[in-house]
Design a protein around this motif. Structure first.
Motif, PDB file in Angstrom:
ATOM      1  N   LYS A 189       1.748   7.313  -8.409  1.00 11.04           N
ATOM      2  CA  LYS A 189       2.969   8.073  -8.125  1.00 11.04           C
ATOM      3  C   LYS A 189       3.532   7.637  -6.774  1.00 11.04           C
ATOM      4  CE  LYS A 189       0.010  12.045  -6.916  1.00 11.04           C
ATOM      5  NZ  LYS A 189      -1.234  11.642  -7.561  1.00 11.04           N
ATOM      6  N   THR A 190       4.821   7.770  -6.625  1.00  9.81           N
ATOM      7  CA  THR A 190       5.515   7.265  -5.452  1.00  9.81           C
ATOM      8  C   THR A 190       5.130   8.038  -4.191  1.00  9.81           C
ATOM      9  OG1 THR A 190       7.395   8.673  -6.016  1.00  9.81           O
ATOM     10  CG2 THR A 190       7.493   6.379  -6.716  1.00  9.81           C
ATOM     11  N   LEU A 191       5.353   7.363  -3.063  1.00  7.79           N
ATOM     12  CA  LEU A 191       5.002   7.902  -1.757  1.00  7.79           C
ATOM     13  C   LEU A 191       6.231   7.928  -0.852  1.00  7.79           C
ATOM     14  CD1 LEU A 191       1.795   5.746  -1.061  1.00  7.79           C
ATOM     15  CD2 LEU A 191       1.825   8.103  -1.893  1.00  7.79           C
ATOM     16  N   SER A 218      -4.745   8.731  -8.769  1.00  7.64           N
ATOM     17  CA  SER A 218      -5.208   7.373  -8.475  1.00  7.64           C
ATOM     18  C   SER A 218      -6.676   7.184  -8.808  1.00  7.64           C
ATOM     19  CB  SER A 218      -4.977   7.057  -6.993  1.00  7.64           C
ATOM     20  OG  SER A 218      -5.777   7.901  -6.170  1.00  7.64           O
ATOM     21  N   TRP A 247      -6.662   5.663   4.049  1.00  6.74           N
ATOM     22  CA  TRP A 247      -5.841   6.289   3.024  1.00  6.74           C
ATOM     23  C   TRP A 247      -6.761   6.776   1.898  1.00  6.74           C
ATOM     24  CZ3 TRP A 247      -1.925   8.973   3.582  1.00  6.74           C
ATOM     25  CH2 TRP A 247      -1.046   9.301   2.550  1.00  6.74           C
ATOM     26  N   LEU A 304       2.184   1.644   0.934  1.00  4.63           N
ATOM     27  CA  LEU A 304       1.955   2.705   1.913  1.00  4.63           C
ATOM     28  C   LEU A 304       2.815   2.495   3.152  1.00  4.63           C
ATOM     29  CD1 LEU A 304       0.364   5.200   2.853  1.00  4.63           C
ATOM     30  CD2 LEU A 304      -1.396   3.649   3.713  1.00  4.63           C
ATOM     31  N   THR A 311      -1.413  -1.708  -2.411  1.00  2.00           N
ATOM     32  CA  THR A 311      -1.520  -0.410  -1.741  1.00  2.00           C
ATOM     33  C   THR A 311      -1.024  -0.455  -0.313  1.00  2.00           C
ATOM     34  OG1 THR A 311      -3.354   0.274  -3.142  1.00  2.00           O
ATOM     35  CG2 THR A 311      -3.117   1.415  -1.051  1.00  2.00           C
ATOM     36  N   PRO A 346      -1.728   3.962  -5.149  1.00  2.00           N
ATOM     37  CA  PRO A 346      -0.765   4.944  -5.682  1.00  2.00           C
ATOM     38  C   PRO A 346      -0.193   4.565  -7.044  1.00  2.00           C
ATOM     39  CG  PRO A 346       0.299   3.582  -4.040  1.00  2.00           C
ATOM     40  CD  PRO A 346      -1.138   3.128  -4.091  1.00  2.00           C
TER      41      PRO A 346
END
Length: 836
Positions: A151-153, A316, A145, A189, A185, A149
């Protein structure tokens, strides 16, 4: 055979022969898929080849670069070939990396890329491989990856398209080793891509190898590389690019003004650098200011070693910078709109530095002491940077290539038994309702459930998917079926003719179907494969030949009648069902949804099914609790002296607009009949209108509400006018919540020519409504025994039954829906899951 028919057959056969070749020659993506598939089928895996891909081949930096630097200098890997994916051979890293040893360069989709993607033992990526990629047995896929993050995923993104994350999701299901900087993370993810419990690989919560470059790089070397005075302090401004294509100038001009203002405020002993999108970099070049931009090819983590102050927004990058323990500033001038459109995982007051909302606030923060953020900084270090010791690349190389540290790897995959469903596309129909009800009742303490579906969008799909139980994983099918030209011919022949001969069975491209399902679900394993839809021949093929302990296919109706059904003069399901019937013998269980439906299907399908023992029935589950809850979600409005039930208030929240849709409320002075179902020939609504016309002639104080939509809508409207029923019949359209209206009516009527089960009958019975139904397949199983009034399947019998209700009411047995559901679930577990 006449000349016209002969020409038609010749044209069809010519198209069949020529189309795959033309597609291969003229369509690049088709050719790429075919070549890649050929390589995966014919070429062996090379145990001493490592393939590196960063940011889809746009650069050679980050985690993948850091692992490469460690691997290329590992004497134990001296005989290995290192293949770098880079689309631009003018990349400055090209000369540096090519001089290091046994290195080859390829670009995404070229023939060598396809060859190494198919044959390299080790595949390293920081994002995702293309749609056509699937990991072969014997390959080892490492995904790092590209950041912790902020911000949202994936499915956490506000206002997202639910299928927007599908190729990343698909890639994750192929991954053997997921490299994570911290626990936060990997959990975000995997969960945001809806695969946490399904993830078949292992997690290396080891930290990011690229942070080694930040911790171990000499600041002076970076400053020399960038021609910066060694005595100056470096301020890096690294915003997320959020401009619009076509309006790059406006965004870039604003960033230039930011850089100038920051530089002026801090003075000559500082140098402000911009790390930005290439659109902005090009703009700065045009202004002769490209010296202010960090070259896109320069490794960001090496750069951070020389940075004294970092300014960012939602990137990030600040997580990688944290271990330097130097100041971080957040500049979020569009925070509100960004939170609404994308969303953040953290509250801004928890961030490890001041947050500014305009240029003046930012400059004030840069020039003042920000010691009050020390606690936040320490908390972030403890939570996100506990692995950062400067030796993570070495640890990863030891793990990937030499089998060390395996005891530290983390498994997230569930120990439960797993089910994979295809549910028919989530159109507004009975199959979708049945699927949603079943998903609300499965025992999730024992089973992990996933539904797979096409990535196409239609009006009904995502609203219905959102109604699913939150425990259900939703997987999508991105991309197109990988196949060679030879496999294309046989697949197309199967899709036309089915598998009705030994010759076709011998030629059936089973490997292609297994490969396609593997492309979609990777190494994820499922004990049970359930084609719950039962009408889509492609999905029926995949589930017929998938590697399941048991596979099942549902028959939601009298399937021979469905085969014969015509809508507006055209066969609705004939071409699909011809193929699907021929696949029934490849399933362990063939599941009808009612006893009478199973009996009918046994007779009509006996030429397709060798073993009658495969044919079972499993009653549909109903969601009584939900029905009883939402039946009271009723809003009324008075207009023109009449009271209306609001059935659609979708525009209620739009500023200054009130746009409502409603139906005249059933009145006590009328006998109010209601029927709910798709406007399709098998539902018999035209017959119902004719019967209701007879009722009106005897008892004019009657109304009929027809709830639904479909291909026969215009025909029904015309018939209503012909029968002078305009004042007595109300077409409500499709209702997301029909139960409010149903609860206000007096009697439910189902006029079907045939049914799978007549789920809507039981929904009416849950609301304790009298029900009348035609004595046909499916309906009979529900109403026999006194739960409603079964009438002959004719206009006359239907009108007699309705008039009998008008005059005498209807005595019926109480429906014990809890007992019914318990028995239905027992059937499901017994036949679908082989659980005694």
């Amino acid at each position: 055979m006449n000349i016209k028919k002969k020409l038609h057959v010749l044209k069809r056969r010519t198209k069949f022969i020529v189309s795959p070749i033309v597609e291969y020659i003229l369509k690049d993506r088709s050719k790429i898929r075919s070549i890649y598939t050929k390589y995966t089928e014919r070429l062996p895996i090379n145990d001493k080849t490592i393939m590196y891909e960063a940011y889809h081949g746009k650069n050679m930096t980050g985690n993948i670069y850091a692992i490469f630097l460690e691997a290329i200098n590992d004497n134990r890997l001296k005989g290995f070939k290192h293949v770098w994916v880079i689309n631009d051979k003018n990349n400055p890293h090209y000369d540096e990396i090519s001089s290091m040893g046994n290195v080859e360069f390829v670009s995404v989709d070229d023939k060598n890329y396809l060859k190494y993607l198919a044959t390299a033992k080790y595949l390293l990526n920081d994002t995702s491989f293309p749609y056509y990629f699937y990991k072969r047995e014997g390959q080892y896929y490492v995904n790092t990856w590209h950041g912790t993050p902020l911000k949202t995923l994936g499915i956490d993104i506000n206002n997202r398209s639910m299928s927007g994350h599908m190729n990343i999701q698909r890639n994750l299901l192929h991954v053997d080793l997921l490299v994570s900087p911290n626990e936060f993370t990997y959990k975000k993810l995997l969960k945001s891509h809806d695969v946490y419990e399904l993830f078949p690989g292992k997690v290396a919560d080891f930290g990011y190898p690229r942070v080694d470059l930040t911790l171990n790089t000499d600041k002076a070397i970076v400053l020399q590389d960038l021609n910066i005075d060694l005595q100056k302090k470096v301020v890096l401004y690294a915003p997320t690019w959020r401009g619009e294509v076509g309006k790059e100038y406006d965004t870039s001009l604003s960033l230039l003004e930011d850089v100038k203002a920051i530089q002026t405020s801090l003075g000559d002993n500082h140098v402000v650098l911009l790390k930005a999108h290439y659109f902005t970099t090009n703009f700065f070049k045009e202004q002769g200011l490209d010296h202010l931009c960090v070259p896109d090819s320069y490794d960001t983590n090496k750069l951070l070693a020389a940075v004294d102050m970092l300014i960012t927004d939602y990137s990030s990058i600040f997580f990688d910078y944290l271990p330097t323990k130097k100041p971080i500033y957040f500049y979020m001038e569009d925070l509100n709109s960004y939170q609404n459109s994308r969303g953040l995982y953290f509250e801004i007051d928890s961030l490890p530095g001041p947050v500014s909302f305009n240029r003046e606030e930012l400059i004030h923060s840069l020039k003042n002491n920000n010691s009050k953020y020390i606690d936040n900084y320490e908390k972030f270090l403890d939570r996100f940077c506990y692995n950062d010791k400067g030796t993570q690349a070495k640890k990863l190389v030891e793990t990937i290539f030499h089998g060390k540290h395996l005891e530290e790897l983390i498994k997230t995959e569930t120990e439960k038994e797993r089910m994979l469903f295809y549910c028919g596309g989530f159109y507004n129909n009975g199959i979708t309702v049945s699927a949603i009800n079943l998903m609300d009742n499965i025992d999730y303490s024992k089973y992990e459930v996933a539904i797979i579906d096409n990535s196409n969008n239609h009006r009904d799909k995502f609203p219905n998917i959102k109604r699913l139980n939150p425990n259900v994983h939703i997987l999508f099918r991105p991309g197109v079926f990988n196949r060679t030209i030879k496999e294309t011919y046989w697949h197309e022949l199967v899709m036309r003719r089915g598998v009705n001969s030994q010759f076709m069975k011998d030629k059936l491209p089973v490997r292609a179907y297994k490969r396609e399902l593997r492309r979609l679900i990777g190494d994820a394993t499922f004990n049970y494969g359930i084609d719950f839809g039962g009408y889509n021949k492609f999905w029926s093929l995949l589930f017929a030949f998938g590697d399941f302990n048991r596979n099942s296919i549902y028959l939601h109706n009298d399937m021979m009648e469905e085969y014969k059904k015509k809508v507006n003069g055209k066969f609705k399901h004939k071409h699909n069902l011809k193929v699907i019937f021929s696949l029934y013998d490849f399933y362990d269980k063939i599941v009808s949804v009612a006893k009478s439906t199973n009996e009918t299907n046994k007779i009509s399908l006996k030429t397709y099914i060798k073993s009658e023992d495969k044919m079972v029935y499993v009653n549909n589950v109903i969601n009584a609790k939900k029905i009883l809850e939402i039946k009271d979600n009723k809003n009324f409005i008075n207009y023109a002296g009449k009271t209306f039930l609001i059935t659609d208030d979708s525009q209620l929240n739009e500023k200054n607009i009130l746009n409502l849709y409603g139906v005249n409320v059933p009145s006590d002075e009328y006998i109010n009949f209601i029927s709910i179902g798709r406007f399709s020939p098998e539902k018999g609504q035209e017959k119902l209108l004719n019967a209701f016309s007879d009722v009106i002639s005897v008892y004019p104080k009657s109304r009929l509400y027809l709830v639904g939509d479909g291909p026969l809508k215009e025909l029904l409207k015309s018939r209503i006018e012909q029968l002078n029923l305009t004042d007595h019949v109300i077409l409500t359209g499709q209702l997301s919540n029909p139960y409010g209206l149903l609860s206000l009516c007096d009697c439910f009527v189902l006029s079907s020519e045939y049914e799978g089960q007549g789920l809507v009958l039981m929904e009416a019975m849950v609301l304790d409504k009298p029900v009348i139904g035609t004595n046909v397949t499916g309906v009979r199983s529900v109403l026999e025994g006194g739960y409603g009034h079964l009438v002959g399947n004719s206009v006359e019998e239907l009108s007699i039954g309705m008039l009998s209700f008008v005059k005498n009411g209807l005595n019926r047995k109480k429906f014990d829906y809890d007992k019914y559901n318990k028995e239905a679930l027992e059937m499901f577990y017994k036949h679908i899951c082989a659980r005694n």
